[in-house]
Motif scaffolding. Sequence first.
Motif, PDB file in Angstrom:
ATOM      1  N   GLN A   2     -16.092   8.570   3.721  1.00 59.48           N
ATOM      2  CA  GLN A   2     -14.962   7.666   3.538  1.00 59.48           C
ATOM      3  C   GLN A   2     -14.358   7.269   4.879  1.00 59.48           C
ATOM      4  O   GLN A   2     -13.998   6.104   5.087  1.00 59.48           O
ATOM      5  CB  GLN A   2     -13.900   8.321   2.653  1.00 59.48           C
ATOM      6  N   LEU A   3     -14.263   8.221   5.784  1.00 62.27           N
ATOM      7  CA  LEU A   3     -13.695   7.934   7.100  1.00 62.27           C
ATOM      8  C   LEU A   3     -14.558   6.932   7.854  1.00 62.27           C
ATOM      9  O   LEU A   3     -14.032   6.001   8.472  1.00 62.27           O
ATOM     10  CB  LEU A   3     -13.545   9.221   7.905  1.00 62.27           C
ATOM     11  N   LEU A   4     -15.852   7.092   7.776  1.00 63.19           N
ATOM     12  CA  LEU A   4     -16.755   6.146   8.436  1.00 63.19           C
ATOM     13  C   LEU A   4     -16.523   4.735   7.898  1.00 63.19           C
ATOM     14  O   LEU A   4     -16.399   3.777   8.665  1.00 63.19           O
ATOM     15  CB  LEU A   4     -18.210   6.566   8.229  1.00 63.19           C
ATOM     16  N   HIS A   5     -16.432   4.623   6.587  1.00 60.52           N
ATOM     17  CA  HIS A   5     -16.193   3.321   5.962  1.00 60.52           C
ATOM     18  C   HIS A   5     -14.838   2.748   6.392  1.00 60.52           C
ATOM     19  O   HIS A   5     -14.740   1.575   6.772  1.00 60.52           O
ATOM     20  CB  HIS A   5     -16.262   3.445   4.441  1.00 60.52           C
ATOM     21  N   LEU A   6     -13.783   3.568   6.321  1.00 62.22           N
ATOM     22  CA  LEU A   6     -12.441   3.078   6.672  1.00 62.22           C
ATOM     23  C   LEU A   6     -12.340   2.698   8.148  1.00 62.22           C
ATOM     24  O   LEU A   6     -11.700   1.701   8.494  1.00 62.22           O
ATOM     25  CB  LEU A   6     -11.389   4.133   6.327  1.00 62.22           C
ATOM     26  N   ALA A   7     -12.962   3.477   9.009  1.00 63.22           N
ATOM     27  CA  ALA A   7     -12.926   3.172  10.441  1.00 63.22           C
ATOM     28  C   ALA A   7     -13.677   1.879  10.741  1.00 63.22           C
ATOM     29  O   ALA A   7     -13.206   1.044  11.528  1.00 63.22           O
ATOM     30  CB  ALA A   7     -13.504   4.336  11.243  1.00 63.22           C
ATOM     31  N   ASP A   8     -14.836   1.700  10.097  1.00 67.47           N
ATOM     32  CA  ASP A   8     -15.589   0.448  10.275  1.00 67.47           C
ATOM     33  C   ASP A   8     -14.785  -0.747   9.781  1.00 67.47           C
ATOM     34  O   ASP A   8     -14.742  -1.795  10.422  1.00 67.47           O
ATOM     35  CB  ASP A   8     -16.933   0.508   9.532  1.00 67.47           C
ATOM     36  N   GLU A   9     -14.159  -0.580   8.630  1.00 67.94           N
ATOM     37  CA  GLU A   9     -13.338  -1.654   8.068  1.00 67.94           C
ATOM     38  C   GLU A   9     -12.174  -1.996   8.998  1.00 67.94           C
ATOM     39  O   GLU A   9     -11.886  -3.173   9.229  1.00 67.94           O
ATOM     40  CB  GLU A   9     -12.812  -1.235   6.697  1.00 67.94           C
ATOM     41  N   ALA A  10     -11.528  -0.977   9.535  1.00 73.58           N
ATOM     42  CA  ALA A  10     -10.417  -1.222  10.460  1.00 73.58           C
ATOM     43  C   ALA A  10     -10.902  -1.931  11.721  1.00 73.58           C
ATOM     44  O   ALA A  10     -10.235  -2.848  12.221  1.00 73.58           O
ATOM     45  CB  ALA A  10      -9.725   0.095  10.812  1.00 73.58           C
ATOM     46  N   ASP A  11     -12.056  -1.520  12.230  1.00 74.77           N
ATOM     47  CA  ASP A  11     -12.616  -2.190  13.411  1.00 74.77           C
ATOM     48  C   ASP A  11     -12.901  -3.659  13.129  1.00 74.77           C
ATOM     49  O   ASP A  11     -12.592  -4.536  13.941  1.00 74.77           O
ATOM     50  CB  ASP A  11     -13.893  -1.484  13.879  1.00 74.77           C
ATOM     51  N   ASP A  12     -13.494  -3.927  11.956  1.00 69.62           N
ATOM     52  CA  ASP A  12     -13.776  -5.316  11.576  1.00 69.62           C
ATOM     53  C   ASP A  12     -12.488  -6.129  11.475  1.00 69.62           C
ATOM     54  O   ASP A  12     -12.413  -7.262  11.958  1.00 69.62           O
ATOM     55  CB  ASP A  12     -14.525  -5.377  10.237  1.00 69.62           C
ATOM     56  N   MET A  13     -11.483  -5.549  10.854  1.00 69.29           N
ATOM     57  CA  MET A  13     -10.210  -6.257  10.713  1.00 69.29           C
ATOM     58  C   MET A  13      -9.540  -6.460  12.066  1.00 69.29           C
ATOM     59  O   MET A  13      -8.863  -7.463  12.285  1.00 69.29           O
ATOM     60  CB  MET A  13      -9.292  -5.515   9.754  1.00 69.29           C
ATOM     61  N   GLY A  14      -9.733  -5.518  12.956  1.00 69.77           N
ATOM     62  CA  GLY A  14      -9.186  -5.664  14.302  1.00 69.77           C
ATOM     63  C   GLY A  14      -9.810  -6.841  15.022  1.00 69.77           C
ATOM     64  O   GLY A  14      -9.116  -7.604  15.697  1.00 69.77           O
ATOM     65  N   THR A  53      -3.450 -14.439  13.792  1.00 67.48           N
ATOM     66  CA  THR A  53      -2.414 -14.718  12.798  1.00 67.48           C
ATOM     67  C   THR A  53      -1.685 -13.426  12.459  1.00 67.48           C
ATOM     68  O   THR A  53      -2.264 -12.337  12.515  1.00 67.48           O
ATOM     69  CB  THR A  53      -3.016 -15.300  11.500  1.00 67.48           C
ATOM     70  N   PRO A  54      -0.404 -13.534  12.106  1.00 63.27           N
ATOM     71  CA  PRO A  54       0.362 -12.331  11.750  1.00 63.27           C
ATOM     72  C   PRO A  54      -0.224 -11.603  10.537  1.00 63.27           C
ATOM     73  O   PRO A  54      -0.207 -10.380  10.479  1.00 63.27           O
ATOM     74  CB  PRO A  54       1.759 -12.865  11.429  1.00 63.27           C
ATOM     75  N   GLY A  55      -0.755 -12.361   9.588  1.00 60.35           N
ATOM     76  CA  GLY A  55      -1.339 -11.734   8.401  1.00 60.35           C
ATOM     77  C   GLY A  55      -2.547 -10.881   8.733  1.00 60.35           C
ATOM     78  O   GLY A  55      -2.698  -9.772   8.217  1.00 60.35           O
ATOM     79  N   ALA A  56      -3.404 -11.380   9.579  1.00 62.00           N
ATOM     80  CA  ALA A  56      -4.600 -10.630   9.969  1.00 62.00           C
ATOM     81  C   ALA A  56      -4.216  -9.387  10.757  1.00 62.00           C
ATOM     82  O   ALA A  56      -4.811  -8.317  10.578  1.00 62.00           O
ATOM     83  CB  ALA A  56      -5.537 -11.512  10.792  1.00 62.00           C
ATOM     84  N   ASP A  57      -3.214  -9.508  11.607  1.00 65.51           N
ATOM     85  CA  ASP A  57      -2.747  -8.353  12.375  1.00 65.51           C
ATOM     86  C   ASP A  57      -2.153  -7.296  11.452  1.00 65.51           C
ATOM     87  O   ASP A  57      -2.384  -6.100  11.631  1.00 65.51           O
ATOM     88  CB  ASP A  57      -1.730  -8.792  13.433  1.00 65.51           C
ATOM     89  N   SER A  58      -1.417  -7.733  10.453  1.00 66.75           N
ATOM     90  CA  SER A  58      -0.828  -6.810   9.487  1.00 66.75           C
ATOM     91  C   SER A  58      -1.911  -6.076   8.699  1.00 66.75           C
ATOM     92  O   SER A  58      -1.821  -4.863   8.465  1.00 66.75           O
ATOM     93  CB  SER A  58       0.088  -7.580   8.538  1.00 66.75           C
ATOM     94  N   ARG A  84      -5.944   0.428   9.795  1.00 67.55           N
ATOM     95  CA  ARG A  84      -5.924   1.487  10.813  1.00 67.55           C
ATOM     96  C   ARG A  84      -5.118   2.686  10.309  1.00 67.55           C
ATOM     97  O   ARG A  84      -5.505   3.840  10.503  1.00 67.55           O
ATOM     98  CB  ARG A  84      -5.354   0.934  12.125  1.00 67.55           C
ATOM     99  N   ARG A  85      -3.998   2.432   9.624  1.00 68.89           N
ATOM    100  CA  ARG A  85      -3.193   3.534   9.066  1.00 68.89           C
ATOM    101  C   ARG A  85      -4.008   4.330   8.043  1.00 68.89           C
ATOM    102  O   ARG A  85      -3.950   5.563   8.024  1.00 68.89           O
ATOM    103  CB  ARG A  85      -1.910   3.012   8.420  1.00 68.89           C
ATOM    104  N   HIS A  86      -4.761   3.635   7.207  1.00 66.83           N
ATOM    105  CA  HIS A  86      -5.594   4.324   6.219  1.00 66.83           C
ATOM    106  C   HIS A  86      -6.654   5.180   6.909  1.00 66.83           C
ATOM    107  O   HIS A  86      -6.886   6.330   6.511  1.00 66.83           O
ATOM    108  CB  HIS A  86      -6.255   3.328   5.279  1.00 66.83           C
ATOM    109  N   ALA A  87      -7.293   4.633   7.915  1.00 65.76           N
ATOM    110  CA  ALA A  87      -8.307   5.384   8.650  1.00 65.76           C
ATOM    111  C   ALA A  87      -7.683   6.594   9.348  1.00 65.76           C
ATOM    112  O   ALA A  87      -8.259   7.691   9.327  1.00 65.76           O
ATOM    113  CB  ALA A  87      -9.012   4.486   9.665  1.00 65.76           C
ATOM    114  N   ASP A  88      -6.509   6.414   9.933  1.00 64.10           N
ATOM    115  CA  ASP A  88      -5.830   7.528  10.604  1.00 64.10           C
ATOM    116  C   ASP A  88      -5.432   8.619   9.615  1.00 64.10           C
ATOM    117  O   ASP A  88      -5.541   9.815   9.907  1.00 64.10           O
ATOM    118  CB  ASP A  88      -4.599   7.029  11.359  1.00 64.10           C
ATOM    119  N   ALA A  89      -4.978   8.215   8.418  1.00 65.81           N
ATOM    120  CA  ALA A  89      -4.611   9.192   7.390  1.00 65.81           C
ATOM    121  C   ALA A  89      -5.847   9.975   6.943  1.00 65.81           C
ATOM    122  O   ALA A  89      -5.789  11.198   6.755  1.00 65.81           O
ATOM    123  CB  ALA A  89      -3.950   8.498   6.204  1.00 65.81           C
ATOM    124  N   MET A  90      -6.971   9.279   6.790  1.00 74.51           N
ATOM    125  CA  MET A  90      -8.200   9.964   6.390  1.00 74.51           C
ATOM    126  C   MET A  90      -8.671  10.897   7.500  1.00 74.51           C
ATOM    127  O   MET A  90      -9.159  11.991   7.236  1.00 74.51           O
ATOM    128  CB  MET A  90      -9.287   8.943   6.043  1.00 74.51           C
TER     129      MET A  90
END
Length: 95
Positions: free
Chosen positions: A30-42, A50-55, A61-67
Amino acid sequence: MGPRMVERRLRETGDRLRRLREELRIVDEQLLHLADEADDMGLRALVSETPGADSEYREARRHADAMRAHRNQVAEGIAELEARQDQLLDRLAHG
């Protein structure tokens, strides 16, 4: 503590270790998936500016950090149980 009690506690500890190791395996996936997703969103946030994309990136990133924090807790639990198992094995071996 008698040998039978030590053996029972060893079995219980072994069972708990197996469950935590399985949980760690799942959390790692799960962490691998969340970290990859956060990187992609970054990257998307950087490109779109855009502010929405940054949000969305910050939330991912918060989800990945929590995991990651949860993973650390599970790993610490495993280390504690392994130490307890070693103590029990020593107690069993040295009566």
